[in-house]
Design an enzyme around this catalytic site. Structure first.
Site, mmCIF file in Angstrom:
data_model
loop_
_atom_site.group_PDB
_atom_site.id
_atom_site.type_symbol
_atom_site.label_atom_id
_atom_site.label_comp_id
_atom_site.label_asym_id
_atom_site.label_seq_id
_atom_site.Cartn_x
_atom_site.Cartn_y
_atom_site.Cartn_z
ATOM 1 N N LYS A 128 0.898 -1.272 0.225
ATOM 2 C CA LYS A 128 0.601 -0.227 -0.044
ATOM 3 C C LYS A 128 0.736 1.541 -0.067
ATOM 4 O O LYS A 128 2.114 1.249 0.126
ATOM 5 C CB LYS A 128 -0.759 0.481 1.318
ATOM 6 C CG LYS A 128 -0.023 0.228 2.351
ATOM 7 C CD LYS A 128 -0.988 -0.328 3.383
ATOM 8 C CE LYS A 128 -0.373 0.213 5.184
ATOM 9 N NZ LYS A 128 -0.972 0.299 6.120
ATOM 10 N N ARG A 138 -11.325 0.329 15.134
ATOM 11 C CA ARG A 138 -10.553 0.978 13.516
ATOM 12 C C ARG A 138 -11.948 0.203 12.630
ATOM 13 O O ARG A 138 -13.325 0.654 12.903
ATOM 14 C CB ARG A 138 -9.631 0.814 13.461
ATOM 15 C CG ARG A 138 -8.857 2.451 12.983
ATOM 16 C CD ARG A 138 -7.561 1.708 12.511
ATOM 17 N NE ARG A 138 -7.280 0.783 12.563
ATOM 18 C CZ ARG A 138 -5.825 0.595 12.002
ATOM 19 N NH1 ARG A 138 -4.412 1.664 11.334
ATOM 20 N NH2 ARG A 138 -5.342 -0.370 11.673
ATOM 21 N N TYR A 147 12.803 31.852 7.280
ATOM 22 C CA TYR A 147 11.458 32.244 7.684
ATOM 23 C C TYR A 147 11.564 32.390 9.485
ATOM 24 O O TYR A 147 11.666 31.737 10.025
ATOM 25 C CB TYR A 147 10.389 32.187 7.157
ATOM 26 C CG TYR A 147 9.871 31.822 5.781
ATOM 27 C CD1 TYR A 147 10.003 33.018 5.477
ATOM 28 C CD2 TYR A 147 9.944 30.556 4.620
ATOM 29 C CE1 TYR A 147 10.093 33.393 3.852
ATOM 30 C CE2 TYR A 147 9.352 30.838 3.647
ATOM 31 C CZ TYR A 147 9.749 32.108 3.235
ATOM 32 O OH TYR A 147 9.185 32.163 1.446
#
Length: 397
Positions: free
Chosen positions: A46, A144, A272
């Site tokens: 997968k 699940r 940043y």
């Protein structure tokens, strides 16, 4: 897996970051895992083969010990069939509203975690005119995917009726352990016992021929009592052992060239937000890889890379396309190759280290690389690999 038409993956020969995928390592890991499994081995490919390439991982695993394949999506399963792979393929995560007809027609095995799924699969089988191959999926403790204990008996009885009438064939019974990465956790014993009850119920309903599978990579390596008829392994194929007990071979290396090198004085803000300010005069190197390519932004200021044999820390925030590295006094030049992560054989940071720096999992790291990163595939040469425990590794001189 087929990529969207708008995705352009650069050629490995072009300058820029690149992933090197070592199929030899995947072959070795597959053999080791097949040797550990008491039954047969299902290679779970997968998420594009855990970020290593769906077809490359699938074909390598099948030629080095795996006998079947597992995926979550119907798209992945059909991509395997479209590529000419005829081995058994199981797909186990689709809504009951999915169109199962192409998968049934292609002989893809399908998980049914509910009556709604079973009915949808049965309808697809009736439409196609051939029996569907079904694995009944039980929830053994994760809350699940999978049928709950209250729903399991009815699911088994309905499946047994359809099985007896030839509308489908129940070929598997599956579950999953919640804490297999922690061998000895009491939840694993609870999961094993729950699965045994689920299997007993299925057998009582007449589903005697279905093969049982519960163990994934960690349990395959540490818990033989959970192996049953086959083991499903995915992360282990590419060198990740969630249990931390076995030395597997990492199959991925990320390299990138230095785009620029500059000397800066103490007090220079980097990136940043100036989240890092240099404390001394140093050289900064710029890598053309950032969080859009798979460098976790959460690793900012903690990650390391290997430059000319020396570990160098990343500085400031990881940007979308760029990462700054503290080169110190290294005589590095633009164009020099930097190893961002790899097996660790030459001192480079490993996937496991990057997972720790980003407070995540190795699985998250290896599946995160974007399509801008070119790939080089190294074919398997089929060497043998001895199983090595973590204790063996720590005791080496």
């Amino acid at each position: 897996m087929t990529e969207p038409a708008h995705v352009v993956r650069p050629e490995p020969s072009l300058p820029g970051p690149r992933l090197e995928i070592d199929l030899e390592a995947i072959a070795d890991n597959t053999r080791l895992l097949a040797d550990r499994a008491r039954g047969s081995l299902m290679a779970v490919v997968k998420a594009d083969g855990f970020g290593h390439g769906l077809l490359d991982v699938a074909t390598t695993a099948l030629t080095h010990g795996a006998t079947s394949l597992g995926v979550t999506s119907l798209g992945e399963a059909m991509a395997l069939r479209s590529a000419g792979i005829a081995a058994p393929v199981l797909s186990w995560l689709s809504p009951p509203t999915a169109d199962f007809r192409p998968a049934v027609a292609a002989g893809v095995e399908l998980a049914a975690p509910s009556l709604e799924h079973l009915r949808a699969i049965r309808a697809a089988a009736d439409a196609v005119g051939r029996p569907a191959l079904v694995h009944l999926h039980a929830d053994t403790g994760l809350a699940r995917d999978g049928a709950s204990p209250d729903a399991w008996q009815q699911l088994c009885q309905a499946a047994a009726v359809d099985h007896g009438r030839g509308r489908l064939r129940v070929v598997g019974l599956m579950g999953h352990l919640a804490c297999a990465d922690r061998p000895g956790d009491p939840a694993n014993a609870v999961g094993r016992e729950a699965f045994a009850r689920f299997v007993a119920t299925a057998r009582a309903a007449g589903l005697d021929e279905a093969r049982c599978h519960l163990a994934a990579t960690a349990a395959t390596l540490t818990d033989p009592s959970s192996h049953h008829d086959l083991c499903r392994v995915g992360a282990g194929l590419v060198g990740i052992d969630p249990s931390g007990t076995t030395m597997l071979r990492s199959a991925m290396t990320l390299r990138a060239p230095l785009v620029s090198v500059r000397s800066v004085p103490a007090g220079t803000g980097v990136g940043y937000g100036h989240t890092h300010v240099t404390e001394r005069r140093t050289s900064l190197g710029l890598l053309p890889v950032g969080y859009a390519d798979g460098i976790p932004r959460s690793s900012s200021g903690r990650g390391e890379v290997l430059v000319h044999g020396r570990r160098c820390r990343t500085l400031g925030l990881v940007s979308m396309d760029q990462t700054v590295v503290d080169l110190g006094d290294l005589p590095a030049r633009p164009g020099d190759t930097v190893t961002v992560m790899g097996p660790g054989d030459d001192g480079e940071p490993t996937v496991t280290e990057w997972a720790a720096w980003s407070q995540s999992l190795p699985h998250d790291v290896v599946t995160g690389f974007g399509p801008r990163v070119a790939r080089t595939i190294h074919a398997a040469r089929s060497p043998r690999l001895r199983a090595v425990s973590a204790l063996d590794v720590r005791s080496r001189p």
